[in-house]
Scaffold this active site. Structure first.
Site, short mmCIF file in Angstrom:
data_model
loop_
_atom_site.label_atom_id
_atom_site.label_comp_id
_atom_site.label_asym_id
_atom_site.label_seq_id
_atom_site.Cartn_x
_atom_site.Cartn_y
_atom_site.Cartn_z
CD GLU B 269 34.33 53.79 -9.71
OE1 GLU B 269 35.44 53.74 -9.62
OE2 GLU B 269 33.50 53.94 -8.63
CG HIS B 290 33.76 22.02 -8.40
ND1 HIS B 290 33.53 20.35 -7.99
CD2 HIS B 290 34.96 21.81 -8.72
CE1 HIS B 290 34.54 19.72 -8.65
NE2 HIS B 290 35.32 20.48 -9.11
CE LYS B 401 32.82 58.89 -3.68
NZ LYS B 401 33.90 59.53 -4.45
#
Lengths: 428, 428
Positions: B269, B290, B401
């Site tokens: 951000e 792994h 938003k």
């Protein structure tokens, strides 16, 4: 599983419908090859047959001796652990499901303090029966049980290959033992004896999981425009070739957080070869809108974002509120809010020309999860064919395994594998 | 905090010692600018003053009324939640620490089933007091408490800005309330009233956390060869410029998993702007050896791997074993094994020319965590200066938003923000 490629086209990097149509000829060839190798039961390709070859009744028999345990602990690492975590997290469970897939002493000690040892089933999983992390953790857990006066032989289930330490151990102590599926690397083995026993113990319908996988398998044809799994795999490949080196897997469901991690292993270890391979990044909607979204929208144009959502989910109402300016929330539901966030994020990625794919299942239940897991495995297999890599091996991880063994005095390590002196430039 | 750049040099992408020395002149200028803006208390830069400006006594007073709770629930999202998760996970706690940072109804319902509502402290955090996710979740939790006959006003702590819904609510119900620090965006606010109250409730030494941060602050000078935080930030920047678009944060400590997530937000951000910015990938040692290691070693040469380890940690012995070929493990410890894996992975990355940086703290305790968190914030601030981006804003998240609000009928949304019809190409 439904795959919507609408927002993956004509963004940046740019992939056109025409390019996908040209690629589809190669998809047809790749599908023929995959099909033939599945028929032959070739290493790795055999994984795509698991919904047919796995015997759920044998799994149910193996877990039947454990009567309604309070907890189940999977001891494994990598593909021997992530599948169990994915299933129990996605499907939820009344039983406490734990996974021990690291050798961090702080974590192991804390876990042993938490576990109800006398009422826990331990599922130890290692194909070779020699995985250092898994066997070390198992030895520690076994001793903790013994110290607590618990008969560990009554609480242990083993999944392993045809020979090795775990096979011997199971024979010596008459433990229930399941065979790892032949020709299926850990990261392709979730729909088998590796992860299904834990789902069965947790009360899930493992037959429905396999049904979902089978339904997805039945839809694999020679065209990406017909098979959702191939649509996804081919699009990822085509976008990576054009510069989308990062694939952000972003489910809009908290319970799919481990799924994103499972996907990251599948993608990274299968495709990260020969200086190619998309880097998986894990994200979570809606949370990571407040974290990664800035980068996806405004950062380098090297990303594909994969959005996953169930078409239906249970809901929770939001109580009425007198909060200033938030009256639009009251009387709605958390599901409505999450859905609005999903649509807004998808649109905002499209508006900033960030390619994104929407993957949907009807519900996050056994069938939906079976579709999703199998679909990703088939997508990965196709991607590997198109990229011309060895999808089912992981040669680059062997070096450090041998080196770690050498550092611990585990003998028979080539001189080449000795760990050289580290170059240092310490700022302290 | 110690930073070792030895393996970051002369790998691929190639960064030389000479290039770092040239860059150091720009570091000096950037440091002057950062220092000046800190003195002025400029937005964002003020975060680097938090170890001085935050009042731990006020935090202790605010939590004193909650007498030894069984659980604490942080309700927030993004930077208002990740800090609390990072601290409680890293430092461990006898108290059950939960974070509600998503609006997934399935998850919220499951959490409410688990929480001991009558013995839980709820810390609700929103700078604006209007964050839709946070307020919705808070309304749901508050109602659940009321339904269970619990007086929520006795169990709620608020951290918020000078005005807004949460400030009004606190005044109306006489709730303890703390001020969010001025000029500090959520992702830079872990060392403040945003996350420290939960650490204090969990019995941690928040003064030592601030001491660790202060020690790191005191080491910021005009040279990357003197200041560990700057050494890291400058190296990340220089490697990204040369092609390392991905930064894999890989702590060798299970308890730093949330730290890696916190770092991912900080990095993404703050730096993902103007078509630049390194993509953070989260990994965990030894588990992800792994999983991701194959890709890091053999995939595209576009990665920096950041390895984090404590120099000391508690240990757990591995019992003696007769397992075939594993006698080298018996009598050793999980810590020895983890350490060997760390060294082997670091060497194996170096051997494959993948640049990597080692970051160490003495121990994962309050002081070490304070050093680490502050160090990463200072590194990020320097990187932003060098890259010339606006480190402390996040303009690209605002669009979605507003769009989500528009979809929910939350009014006053520009026509520009209307969510357009989605382009569809559905394979089902």
């Amino acid at each position: 599983m439904y795959v919507d490629l609408g927002n993956a086209l004509d963004a940046e990097p740019r992939l056109t419908r025409e390019a996908l149509e040209r690629l589809d000829e190669r998809v047809a060839d790749a599908h023929d090859r995959i099909d033939r190798l599945r028929d032959e039961g070739a290493h790795g390709y055999a994984s795509l047959n698991l919904p047919e070859t796995v015997d759920p009744a044998a799994i149910r028999r193996a877990v039947a001796r454990f009567d309604d345990p309070a907890a189940v602990l999977t001891v494994g690492i990598g593909g021997s652990a992530l599948g169990a975590a994915t299933l129990t997290e996605a499907l939820g469970t009344d039983l406490d499901a734990y996974v021990l897939d690291n050798v961090d002493p702080t974590h192991v000690a804390a876990l042993l303090d938490t576990l109800p040892l006398s009422d826990t089933v331990v599922h130890v999983v290692s194909r070779s029966g020699t995985t250092a992390e898994t066997l070390s953790n198992f030895l520690v857990v076994r001793e903790a049980m013994a110290d607590a006066g618990v008969d560990w032989t009554e609480r242990t289930l083993v999944t392993t290959g045809p020979s090795g330490n775990l096979r011997d151990l199971a024979a010596r102590h008459d433990l229930p033992v399941l065979d790892v599926p032949a020709g299926s690397p850990g990261r392709f083995s979730v729909l088998s004896t590796v992860a299904l026993p834990v789902a069965a113990l947790a009360g899930h319908d493992i037959e429905a999981l396999l049904d979902g996988a089978r339904a997805e398998a039945d839809r694999l044809t020679g065209s990406l425009f017909e098979a959702p799994a191939y649509a996804y795999g081919a699009t990822c490949y085509a976008l990576e070739r054009r510069g989308a080196g990062v694939n952000a897997m972003m489910p809009y469901a908290e319970s799919l957080e481990s799924f994103a991690e499972w996907f990251a292993q599948l993608w990274a270890e299968s495709l990260g070869k020969d200086a190619v391979g998309q880097t998986p990044a894990r994200a979570l909607g809606a949370t990571d809108q407040h974290s990664q979204l800035q980068l996806y929208r405004a950062g380098p144009r090297d990303k594909l974002v994969t959005l996953v959502r169930p078409r239906e989910r249970p809901d929770v109402s939001i109580p009425e509120t007198d909060f200033d300016g938030l009256d639009y929330l009251g009387g709605g539901s958390l599901g409505d809010l999450l859905e609005a966030e999903f649509r807004a994020t998808e649109a905002s990625l499209a508006a900033s020309d960030c390619p994104n794919v929407r993957i949907e299942v009807d519900r996050i239940d056994e069938r939906g999860v079976g579709e999703l897991l199998y679909g990703m495995e088939a997508a990965c297999t196709l991607y590997g064919e198109l990229a011309g890599v060895e999808t089912f091996t992981q040669p680059a991880v062997e070096w450090s395994k041998r080196a770690a063994r050498g550092l611990l005095g585990g003998g028979d390590v080539d001189a080449d594998d000795a760990v050289p002196e580290k170059r240092r430039l310490v700022i302290d």
